[in-house]
Design an enzyme around this catalytic site. Structure first.
Site, PDB file in Angstrom:
ATOM      1  N   GLY A  46     -46.632  52.547 128.039  1.00  0.00           N
ATOM      2  CA  GLY A  46     -46.933  51.402 127.192  1.00  0.00           C
ATOM      3  C   GLY A  46     -48.211  50.727 127.649  1.00  0.00           C
ATOM      4  N   GLN A  51     -54.209  44.064 128.565  1.00  0.00           N
ATOM      5  CA  GLN A  51     -54.468  44.979 129.672  1.00  0.00           C
ATOM      6  C   GLN A  51     -55.814  45.696 129.539  1.00  0.00           C
ATOM      7  OE1 GLN A  51     -50.295  46.792 129.436  1.00  0.00           O
ATOM      8  NE2 GLN A  51     -50.890  47.055 131.585  1.00  0.00           N
ATOM      9  N   CYS A  90     -46.597  48.967 136.539  1.00  0.00           N
ATOM     10  CA  CYS A  90     -47.536  48.494 135.533  1.00  0.00           C
ATOM     11  C   CYS A  90     -48.913  49.066 135.817  1.00  0.00           C
ATOM     12  CB  CYS A  90     -47.583  46.967 135.557  1.00  0.00           C
ATOM     13  SG  CYS A  90     -48.680  46.246 134.335  1.00  0.00           S
ATOM     14  N   LEU A  91     -49.580  49.523 134.774  1.00  0.00           N
ATOM     15  CA  LEU A  91     -50.922  50.074 134.935  1.00  0.00           C
ATOM     16  C   LEU A  91     -51.915  49.026 135.439  1.00  0.00           C
ATOM     17  CD1 LEU A  91     -51.072  52.232 131.682  1.00  0.00           C
ATOM     18  CD2 LEU A  91     -50.623  53.019 134.029  1.00  0.00           C
ATOM     19  N   HIS A 132     -41.480  44.824 128.360  1.00  0.00           N
ATOM     20  CA  HIS A 132     -42.578  44.736 129.328  1.00  0.00           C
ATOM     21  C   HIS A 132     -43.896  44.445 128.599  1.00  0.00           C
ATOM     22  CE1 HIS A 132     -44.626  46.204 133.122  1.00  0.00           C
ATOM     23  NE2 HIS A 132     -45.603  46.299 132.248  1.00  0.00           N
ATOM     24  N   GLU A 133     -44.178  45.187 127.525  1.00  0.00           N
ATOM     25  CA  GLU A 133     -45.446  45.012 126.811  1.00  0.00           C
ATOM     26  C   GLU A 133     -45.500  43.683 126.070  1.00  0.00           C
ATOM     27  OE1 GLU A 133     -47.689  46.881 127.850  1.00  0.00           O
ATOM     28  OE2 GLU A 133     -46.341  48.389 128.671  1.00  0.00           O
ATOM     29  N   HIS A 136     -46.443  41.008 128.351  1.00  0.00           N
ATOM     30  CA  HIS A 136     -47.903  40.955 128.554  1.00  0.00           C
ATOM     31  C   HIS A 136     -48.571  40.071 127.507  1.00  0.00           C
ATOM     32  CE1 HIS A 136     -49.116  43.522 131.858  1.00  0.00           C
ATOM     33  NE2 HIS A 136     -48.348  44.524 131.430  1.00  0.00           N
TER      34      HIS A 136
END
Length: 161
Positions: A46, A51, A90-91, A132-133, A136
């Site tokens: 995701g 991000q 997380c990226l 999660h997204e 963000h």
């Protein structure tokens, strides 16, 4: 389509609330496509627009075979059920995982890349990825809601263990 630079913590853009998309333009569609390319390149499941440094309510998720790649504009969780507890990464926060409690199943409503209304219900990893997204988009990182945060061994994270 292009690979975009993934913003890393502690960049302040990750802590801000993204703005709703009011008009779907070719630039918005290109951003969604670029986000998908960036997510796949980074081997994530995701990615949210903040991000890649853009405060718009856009996410891409590919966390199960049933749904495949989902590109969503202005996503909103309209229903959640059950509970799951497990590790997240997380990226934007490489090398760190955390144990996070999430709903087991969520229903998310938003628009697809063409402006059509879509509603998707997902469980397990897909539900976790949606939550999660969408966090963000609200300036919330998994480290803000994790019950435990820990460094991960670089060798283990590369093998997916």
């Amino acid at each position: 389509m292009a690979i975009r630079l993934i913003v890393k913590e502690p960049d302040e853009v990750l802590h801000k609330t993204a703005k709703a998309v009011t008009k779907i333009t070719p630039n918005v569609q290109k951003l969604l496509d670029d986000m998908a390319d960036t997510m796949y390149d980074a081997e994530g499941v995701g990615l949210a627009a903040p991000q890649v440094g853009i405060l718009k309510r856009l996410i891409v998720v590919d966390a199960d075979e049933e749904h495949g790649l989902i590109k969503m504009i202005n996503p909103e969780i309209i229903k959640s059920e059950g509970e799951q507890f497990g590790p997240e990464g997380c990226l934007s926060i490489p090398g760190i995982n955390g144990d996070v409690r999430r709903a087991e199943t969520v229903t998310v409503h938003g628009l697809d890349r063409d402006g059509n209304e879509i509603t998707i219900t997902g469980s397990g990893l897909l539900a976790r990825a949606f939550q999660h997204e969408i966090d963000h988009l609200n300036g919330v990182l998994f480290t803000d809601v994790a019950e435990k945060v820990y460094e991960i061994n670089a060798e283990r994270s590369q093998t997916g263990e």
